[in-house]
Design a protein around this motif. Structure first.
Motif, PDB file in Angstrom:
ATOM      1  N   ASP A 372      59.845  54.536  85.774  1.00 40.78           N
ATOM      2  CA  ASP A 372      59.657  53.213  85.165  1.00 40.78           C
ATOM      3  C   ASP A 372      58.732  52.346  86.023  1.00 40.78           C
ATOM      4  N   SER A 373      58.882  52.455  87.347  1.00 39.89           N
ATOM      5  CA  SER A 373      58.019  51.693  88.253  1.00 39.89           C
ATOM      6  C   SER A 373      56.733  52.469  88.496  1.00 39.89           C
ATOM      7  N   CYS A 374      55.602  51.788  88.312  1.00 32.66           N
ATOM      8  CA  CYS A 374      54.299  52.426  88.423  1.00 32.66           C
ATOM      9  C   CYS A 374      53.727  52.255  89.828  1.00 32.66           C
ATOM     10  N   HIS A 375      53.024  53.265  90.304  1.00 30.28           N
ATOM     11  CA  HIS A 375      52.339  53.188  91.592  1.00 30.28           C
ATOM     12  C   HIS A 375      51.283  52.075  91.525  1.00 30.28           C
ATOM     13  N   PRO A 376      51.088  51.308  92.616  1.00 31.19           N
ATOM     14  CA  PRO A 376      50.115  50.202  92.580  1.00 31.19           C
ATOM     15  C   PRO A 376      48.709  50.614  92.150  1.00 31.19           C
ATOM     16  N   LEU A 377      48.323  51.849  92.466  1.00 31.32           N
ATOM     17  CA  LEU A 377      46.986  52.309  92.094  1.00 31.32           C
ATOM     18  C   LEU A 377      46.912  52.823  90.660  1.00 31.32           C
ATOM     19  N   GLU A 378      48.045  52.760  89.933  1.00 30.53           N
ATOM     20  CA  GLU A 378      48.082  53.280  88.569  1.00 30.53           C
ATOM     21  C   GLU A 378      48.295  52.162  87.543  1.00 30.53           C
ATOM     22  N   GLU A 379      48.060  50.919  87.941  1.00 25.65           N
ATOM     23  CA  GLU A 379      48.285  49.785  87.035  1.00 25.65           C
ATOM     24  C   GLU A 379      47.277  49.787  85.878  1.00 25.65           C
ATOM     25  N   PRO A 380      47.647  49.180  84.714  1.00 23.22           N
ATOM     26  CA  PRO A 380      46.711  49.084  83.573  1.00 23.22           C
ATOM     27  C   PRO A 380      45.437  48.326  83.947  1.00 23.22           C
ATOM     28  N   ILE A 381      44.363  48.601  83.227  1.00 22.08           N
ATOM     29  CA  ILE A 381      43.056  48.011  83.511  1.00 22.08           C
ATOM     30  C   ILE A 381      42.727  46.949  82.466  1.00 22.08           C
ATOM     31  N   ASP A 382      42.482  45.716  82.892  1.00 20.98           N
ATOM     32  CA  ASP A 382      42.148  44.630  81.971  1.00 20.98           C
ATOM     33  C   ASP A 382      40.731  44.131  82.254  1.00 20.98           C
ATOM     34  N   LEU A 383      39.802  44.451  81.342  1.00 22.56           N
ATOM     35  CA  LEU A 383      38.408  44.007  81.461  1.00 22.56           C
ATOM     36  C   LEU A 383      38.005  43.154  80.263  1.00 22.56           C
ATOM     37  N   SER A 384      38.983  42.473  79.677  1.00 27.66           N
ATOM     38  CA  SER A 384      38.733  41.745  78.439  1.00 27.66           C
ATOM     39  C   SER A 384      37.779  40.558  78.603  1.00 27.66           C
ATOM     40  N   SER A 385      37.613  40.056  79.831  1.00 32.14           N
ATOM     41  CA  SER A 385      36.731  38.901  80.033  1.00 32.14           C
ATOM     42  C   SER A 385      35.344  39.294  80.541  1.00 32.14           C
ATOM     43  N   LEU A 434      39.571  49.506  91.431  1.00 30.22           N
ATOM     44  CA  LEU A 434      39.804  50.905  91.784  1.00 30.22           C
ATOM     45  C   LEU A 434      40.359  51.636  90.568  1.00 30.22           C
ATOM     46  N   ALA A 435      39.581  52.533  89.993  1.00 31.57           N
ATOM     47  CA  ALA A 435      39.991  53.300  88.813  1.00 31.57           C
ATOM     48  C   ALA A 435      39.073  54.497  88.664  1.00 31.57           C
ATOM     49  N   ASP A 436      39.522  55.464  87.875  1.00 30.58           N
ATOM     50  CA  ASP A 436      38.772  56.695  87.648  1.00 30.58           C
ATOM     51  C   ASP A 436      38.335  56.746  86.191  1.00 30.58           C
ATOM     52  N   ALA A 437      37.024  56.611  85.932  1.00 29.08           N
ATOM     53  CA  ALA A 437      36.503  56.620  84.569  1.00 29.08           C
ATOM     54  C   ALA A 437      36.572  58.001  83.928  1.00 29.08           C
ATOM     55  N   CYS A 438      36.905  59.028  84.719  1.00 27.09           N
ATOM     56  CA  CYS A 438      37.100  60.374  84.172  1.00 27.09           C
ATOM     57  C   CYS A 438      38.564  60.636  83.852  1.00 27.09           C
ATOM     58  N   ASP A 439      39.369  59.597  83.946  1.00 29.21           N
ATOM     59  CA  ASP A 439      40.798  59.683  83.695  1.00 29.21           C
ATOM     60  C   ASP A 439      41.076  59.258  82.255  1.00 29.21           C
ATOM     61  N   THR A 440      41.713  60.142  81.486  1.00 34.22           N
ATOM     62  CA  THR A 440      42.046  59.824  80.102  1.00 34.22           C
ATOM     63  C   THR A 440      42.882  58.552  80.011  1.00 34.22           C
ATOM     64  N   GLU A 441      43.839  58.406  80.928  1.00 33.55           N
ATOM     65  CA  GLU A 441      44.713  57.242  80.909  1.00 33.55           C
ATOM     66  C   GLU A 441      43.943  55.944  81.158  1.00 33.55           C
ATOM     67  N   PHE A 442      42.846  56.027  81.916  1.00 34.00           N
ATOM     68  CA  PHE A 442      42.024  54.836  82.142  1.00 34.00           C
ATOM     69  C   PHE A 442      41.557  54.265  80.809  1.00 34.00           C
ATOM     70  N   TRP A 443      41.116  55.116  79.921  1.00 42.85           N
ATOM     71  CA  TRP A 443      40.589  54.662  78.632  1.00 42.85           C
ATOM     72  C   TRP A 443      41.721  54.234  77.697  1.00 42.85           C
ATOM     73  N   LEU A 444      42.870  54.899  77.818  1.00 42.08           N
ATOM     74  CA  LEU A 444      44.000  54.520  76.973  1.00 42.08           C
ATOM     75  C   LEU A 444      44.558  53.153  77.364  1.00 42.08           C
ATOM     76  N   LYS A 445      44.458  52.798  78.643  1.00 44.31           N
ATOM     77  CA  LYS A 445      45.003  51.534  79.133  1.00 44.31           C
ATOM     78  C   LYS A 445      43.926  50.469  79.322  1.00 44.31           C
TER      79      LYS A 445
END
Length: 527
Positions: A372-385, A434-445
């Motif tokens: 349930d608790s996510c690793h700090p480096l695995e948080e969702p990515i918000d680029l809406s602005s 800090l994120a991986d653009a080759c990560d499927t989850e990056f695009w999902l989040k």
């Protein structure tokens, strides 16, 4: 004989590469084929193999962040995995003793425990090579996998020192003062300049200061190369040194993979034993995944790290050789171990290469193991602005960022998967996550809105830019997309999937140089 061996290596490496496997698997097959043909290995092959491993670990050290080893997901994962896998392997071997009457399994409990311990390791050489080829050495899962492997190497040093009866010299305590030599080594590399002297200086430090110095005081030479490389990790030209040694290291590693296949000719019983040991590799992968998942890492990160470690280690060969030399283990186990390691490489290579496909197939089931608790480096990515997003903050990405910042101000963001680059760019005042653009989850989040106007794909690997471009198209993100490429065929592939601007680095660099030269001439004339 040397010409024949090179021909075998090239032929089998080329064939295996054509069917989608890494060339290193072909080199393993070439070693077995060469041995099966009854040919004599060239003199010095073992020396070349040892040199390749030493340089590989030195290269790892050059890129090593010691702080990463102190993280729980590294040292705790490695310790828990070693204990769990050793117990599991010990149970498998004990069960084999009860089910089969083969003389190969006629061993004492202590010998069985040593063999199980050896089978709990994963190959540093193979995993690093696969991660380098995929460009994921600095991805989160890659850094976790490398950290676990380095911890395993430390365990190996302790074991070899104890089992071989070789106690380090009292002079080994002097190695604690190695950090004091760092300014001297930095100065030595600066004095070497560039070119062949720079390469020779790197070899001297890796082999002379690192490997040989540790060997003199009774410690593992490879550990010395790793540690001395780690001391040089903060050197401003460390990445340049790593690139300078790259081709030399790669060539030496061919000797390592060839030498594994030359340990002897297997019997059918040995082949069956090796195949049975490889059949339990999925359980080893499961142990890795279960342990790494405990620290809040997402299913994809845990799976990718586990698949990179789904193999047996060349350390098993060293343990088998020691046990055979001491008369504890039958000589046949040396060949069985070599076969097991080789087969595990052949199994692990396609699994790691198709990790993304496997993740998509197993996504629903694997997510059950996420905490349930996510690793700090695995948080969702918000680029809406953001109005501009640049993926890959190397030299090209940072140049594009600085140019576009004049137009878009703070509405621009960089995406980089290497923590050290993220820190460096943030220190320079750039907005980087800090994120991986080759990560499927990056695009999902990923969260964006209609303000996004431009995405620049400046990652060094073409397959990474292709993957990101495909995700932008699949998710229906409406914006302009520009990407870098190195070859004309890469430009065509990018344009075929909707990239508006594909920038050929080599061609555009030449035209850019010409324009700059002409502008300089005009200024001189007007001046």
């Amino acid at each position: 004989m040397l010409v024949i061996l090179i021909s075998f290596a090239f032929g089998f490496g080329w064939i295996l590469a054509r069917i989608g496997l890494p060339p290193m698997v072909g080199f393993l097959v070439a070693g077995f084929a060469y041995n099966f043909a009854g040919l004599t290995p060239p003199d010095g092959l073992d020396l070349v193999a040892d040199l390749g491993i030493t340089l590989l670990l030195f290269s790892i050290g050059l890129k090593l962040d010691v702080r990463s080893l102190l993280k729980a997901e590294v040292w705790a994962s490695a310790t828990m995995q070693m204990l769990a896998t050793t117990v599991f392997m010990c149970g498998v071997l004990f069960l084999g003793q009860r089910l089969f009457t083969s003389e190969l399994l006629a061993m004492s409990w202590s010998t069985l425990l040593i063999l199980a311990f050896a089978l709990s390791f994963s190959s540093t050489v193979f995993a690093v090579k696969v991660l380098e080829d995929k460009g994921d050495l600095f991805a989160l899962y890659g850094k976790i996998a490398i950290g676990i492997l380095i911890m395993q190497d430390l365990f190996a040093v302790l074991f070899l020192s104890a089992s071989g009866g070789k106690i380090p010299s009292i002079w080994a305590l002097c190695l604690l003062g190695l950090p004091l030599m760092r300014p001297i080594l930095f100065r030595l590399l600066d004095l070497a300049g560039r070119g062949e002297l720079f390469v020779l200086c790197g070899l001297f430090i890796a082999l002379g200061v690192g490997a040989e110095l540790f060997s003199l005081v009774g410690l593992k030479p490879d550990l010395g190369a790793l540690i001395i490389g780690g001391l040089l990790a903060t050197y401003p030209r460390a990445s340049e040194l790593s690139r300078a040694l790259f081709s030399f290291k790669e060539l030496m590693l061919v000797g390592f993979f060839l030498s594994i296949g030359m340990t002897g000719l297997p019997t059918w019983e040995m082949l069956i034993a090796a195949a049975l040991l490889c059949l339990i590799l999925p359980f080893k992968t499961g142990i890795y995944h279960a342990v790494v998942s405990l620290f809040g890492l997402r299913a994809r990160t845990s799976l990718f790290a586990s698949l990179a470690l789904t193999n047996y280690s060349e350390f098993g060969l060293i343990v088998a050789a020691i046990a055979v030399g001491q008369g504890v283990l039958s000589p046949e186990w040396l060949m069985i171990t070599a076969m097991t390691v080789s087969l595990s490489f052949a199994i692990s290579a396609p699994l790691s290469a198709n990790a993304e496909f496997l993740y998509r197939k197993m996504h629903g089931w694997l997510c059950r193991f996420e905490r349930d608790s996510c690793h700090p480096l695995e948080e969702p990515i918000d680029l809406s602005s953001m109005r501009v997003v640049i993926m890959g903050l190397g030299r090209i990405g940072t140049g594009a960022y600085d140019e576009l910042r004049e137009v878009y101000g703070n509405a621009i963001c960089g995406v980089e998967h290497a923590p050290d680059r993220v820190d460096h760019n943030r220190e320079q005042g750039r907005n980087v996550i800090l994120a991986d653009a080759c990560d499927t989850e990056f695009w999902l989040k990923l969260r964006t809105d209609e303000q996004l106007e431009l995405v620049i794909l400046a990652m060094p690997k073409h397959h990474g830019n292709m993957y990101a471009a495909q995700q932008i198209r699949n998710l229906g993100i409406q914006c302009q997309v520009a990407a870098i490429a190195q070859y004309p065929e890469e430009v065509e592939e990018l344009e075929a999937i909707g990239v508006c601007t594909a920038f050929n680095l080599y061609e555009q660099a030449g035209s850019g140089l010409a324009r700059t030269a002409l502008e300089g001439c005009r200024l001189k004339e007007t001046g």
